[in-house]
Design a protein around this motif. Sequence first.
Motif, mmCIF file in Angstrom:
data_model
loop_
_atom_site.group_PDB
_atom_site.id
_atom_site.type_symbol
_atom_site.label_atom_id
_atom_site.label_comp_id
_atom_site.label_asym_id
_atom_site.label_seq_id
_atom_site.Cartn_x
_atom_site.Cartn_y
_atom_site.Cartn_z
ATOM 1 N N UNK A 26 0.789 -1.223 0.000
ATOM 2 C CA UNK A 26 0.000 0.000 0.000
ATOM 3 C C UNK A 26 0.818 1.268 0.000
ATOM 4 N N UNK A 27 2.111 1.194 -0.309
ATOM 5 C CA UNK A 27 2.957 2.380 -0.361
ATOM 6 C C UNK A 27 2.701 3.159 -1.654
ATOM 7 N N UNK A 28 2.919 4.489 -1.633
ATOM 8 C CA UNK A 28 2.731 5.284 -2.856
ATOM 9 C C UNK A 28 3.597 4.766 -4.002
ATOM 10 N N UNK A 29 3.062 4.869 -5.217
ATOM 11 C CA UNK A 29 3.739 4.278 -6.376
ATOM 12 C C UNK A 29 5.115 4.894 -6.618
ATOM 13 N N UNK A 30 5.210 6.217 -6.617
ATOM 14 C CA UNK A 30 6.489 6.864 -6.890
ATOM 15 C C UNK A 30 7.521 6.506 -5.833
ATOM 16 N N UNK A 31 7.109 6.486 -4.569
ATOM 17 C CA UNK A 31 8.012 6.109 -3.480
ATOM 18 C C UNK A 31 8.452 4.658 -3.643
ATOM 19 N N UNK A 32 7.528 3.794 -4.019
ATOM 20 C CA UNK A 32 7.844 2.368 -4.185
ATOM 21 C C UNK A 32 8.875 2.161 -5.285
ATOM 22 N N UNK A 33 8.728 2.875 -6.391
ATOM 23 C CA UNK A 33 9.699 2.749 -7.477
ATOM 24 C C UNK A 33 11.063 3.300 -7.050
ATOM 25 N N UNK A 34 11.055 4.370 -6.248
ATOM 26 C CA UNK A 34 12.327 4.895 -5.734
ATOM 27 C C UNK A 34 12.982 3.897 -4.778
ATOM 28 N N UNK A 35 12.180 3.270 -3.920
ATOM 29 C CA UNK A 35 12.711 2.270 -2.992
ATOM 30 C C UNK A 35 13.309 1.084 -3.740
ATOM 31 N N UNK A 36 12.799 0.823 -4.933
ATOM 32 C CA UNK A 36 13.259 -0.322 -5.722
ATOM 33 C C UNK A 36 14.480 -0.006 -6.572
ATOM 34 N N UNK A 37 14.900 1.254 -6.588
ATOM 35 C CA UNK A 37 15.968 1.685 -7.489
ATOM 36 C C UNK A 37 17.313 1.848 -6.806
ATOM 37 N N UNK A 38 17.420 1.434 -5.549
ATOM 38 C CA UNK A 38 18.704 1.538 -4.858
ATOM 39 C C UNK A 38 19.668 0.441 -5.231
ATOM 40 N N UNK A 39 19.142 -0.712 -5.674
ATOM 41 C CA UNK A 39 19.958 -1.846 -6.131
ATOM 42 C C UNK A 39 20.984 -2.283 -5.082
ATOM 43 N N UNK A 40 20.626 -2.179 -3.796
ATOM 44 C CA UNK A 40 21.509 -2.622 -2.725
ATOM 45 C C UNK A 40 22.426 -1.552 -2.166
ATOM 46 N N UNK A 41 22.425 -0.347 -2.739
ATOM 47 C CA UNK A 41 23.322 0.723 -2.297
ATOM 48 C C UNK A 41 22.669 1.471 -1.126
ATOM 49 N N UNK A 42 22.674 0.875 0.054
ATOM 50 C CA UNK A 42 21.885 1.395 1.160
ATOM 51 C C UNK A 42 22.424 2.704 1.721
ATOM 52 N N UNK A 43 23.728 2.942 1.643
ATOM 53 C CA UNK A 43 24.279 4.175 2.201
ATOM 54 C C UNK A 43 23.810 5.409 1.425
ATOM 55 N N UNK A 44 23.544 5.238 0.129
ATOM 56 C CA UNK A 44 23.077 6.367 -0.674
ATOM 57 C C UNK A 44 21.559 6.442 -0.716
ATOM 58 N N UNK A 45 20.881 5.319 -0.895
ATOM 59 C CA UNK A 45 19.431 5.346 -1.058
ATOM 60 C C UNK A 45 18.736 5.907 0.177
ATOM 61 N N UNK A 46 19.228 5.558 1.366
ATOM 62 C CA UNK A 46 18.607 6.072 2.585
ATOM 63 C C UNK A 46 18.683 7.581 2.659
ATOM 64 N N UNK A 47 19.827 8.140 2.275
ATOM 65 C CA UNK A 47 20.016 9.595 2.315
ATOM 66 C C UNK A 47 19.155 10.278 1.256
ATOM 67 N N UNK A 48 19.165 9.741 0.027
ATOM 68 C CA UNK A 48 18.436 10.386 -1.069
ATOM 69 C C UNK A 48 16.933 10.343 -0.846
ATOM 70 N N UNK A 49 16.410 9.181 -0.493
ATOM 71 C CA UNK A 49 14.968 9.064 -0.265
ATOM 72 C C UNK A 49 14.563 9.885 0.955
ATOM 73 N N UNK A 50 15.378 9.841 2.001
ATOM 74 C CA UNK A 50 15.075 10.619 3.190
ATOM 75 C C UNK A 50 15.034 12.108 2.907
ATOM 76 N N UNK A 51 15.919 12.598 2.046
ATOM 77 C CA UNK A 51 15.971 14.021 1.715
ATOM 78 C C UNK A 51 14.714 14.460 0.966
ATOM 79 N N UNK A 52 14.212 13.628 0.070
ATOM 80 C CA UNK A 52 13.074 14.015 -0.759
ATOM 81 C C UNK A 52 11.723 13.599 -0.172
ATOM 82 N N UNK A 53 11.688 12.542 0.631
ATOM 83 C CA UNK A 53 10.396 12.004 1.074
ATOM 84 C C UNK A 53 10.251 11.914 2.589
ATOM 85 N N UNK A 54 11.270 12.302 3.344
ATOM 86 C CA UNK A 54 11.159 12.260 4.794
ATOM 87 C C UNK A 54 11.952 11.110 5.407
#
Length: 304
Positions: free
Chosen positions: A194-222
């Motif tokens: 039930x997560x928003x579609x755009x957020x879900x696609x962003x969560x799926x685009x980190x490809x295992x790079x957790x140190x960057x994805x957490x910062x980028x998603x957190x900056x744009x989505x909280x």
Amino acid sequence: MLSIVASLLPILLALAGGWVLAIFISPELRRRLVKLITPFIWLLLFSIGYEFGNVLGALNSARESALTALVFALLTTAVPWLLLSWGANATVVRPTSDRQGLAGIIPPLKECLIALLALALGVGMYHLWGAADGSGFGWPSTSYFLYVLIVLVGLDLYGVRPDPSWYSLRTLKIPAMVVIGSLLGGLLAAWATGQPLAISLALSSGFGWFTLSGVMVGHHAGEAFGAMALLTDLFREILAIGLLYSLGARRPLQCIAAGGATSLDSTLPIVKQKCPPELLPVALVSGFLLTVIGPLLMVFFLTV
């Protein structure tokens, strides 16, 4: 773009440094140093487990976020695996005299259990000491172990020369299937959680790079979604580690795909250890491309 360069440059320098170092040391010393790859992998896994414990300890709703992240990690790992399994020549079996039956299963199972034990010990160590006083008792950053490992892999790569197979369709198919499969997995995860579609696609685009994805998603989505992105990619990396140890010799292309962007760094030594040697360039090329593509896709989905 600067964050991509800043993340790639130390890895490439460490690889090049190991390769250059091999020129100036004796073959015997080089062989001895390469043997250190396995114990340093265990240290890296312990450190990843420690960071995982730290992340879980910092979340207010750890259980809910972890369950959602696990769904995303499982689906974004499983769908690329299935896409590659349906493709031609997806399976490569190491041409060795591996024993069949139960005796042939025991060695990879043992190594997988050791890897999971190292991760579990790291989580336990954080909860016993790091969480008690918040100091982390001076445990070094995971990056230190990672860069030492990459230097050792560079030593082991000495003498390898690029050839056209590095850029063949067979090689480029791996990152392509990871991108397509991860986004399809993200769509399924959005429906399941039930997560928003755009957020879900962003969560799926980190490809295992957790140190960057957490910062980028957190900056744009909280921060909540940032923590979810970090956990998703951390789970993807842990899944890739387990798959490489258990199936790396029999399903190497799928296991390299499961590693995503981490096949350029943290899972590269395990690829070297468990997969056929001729596929190491595949892991390097795939990891490099996914490291570049991942942040671009995350920014696109988070800003549209």
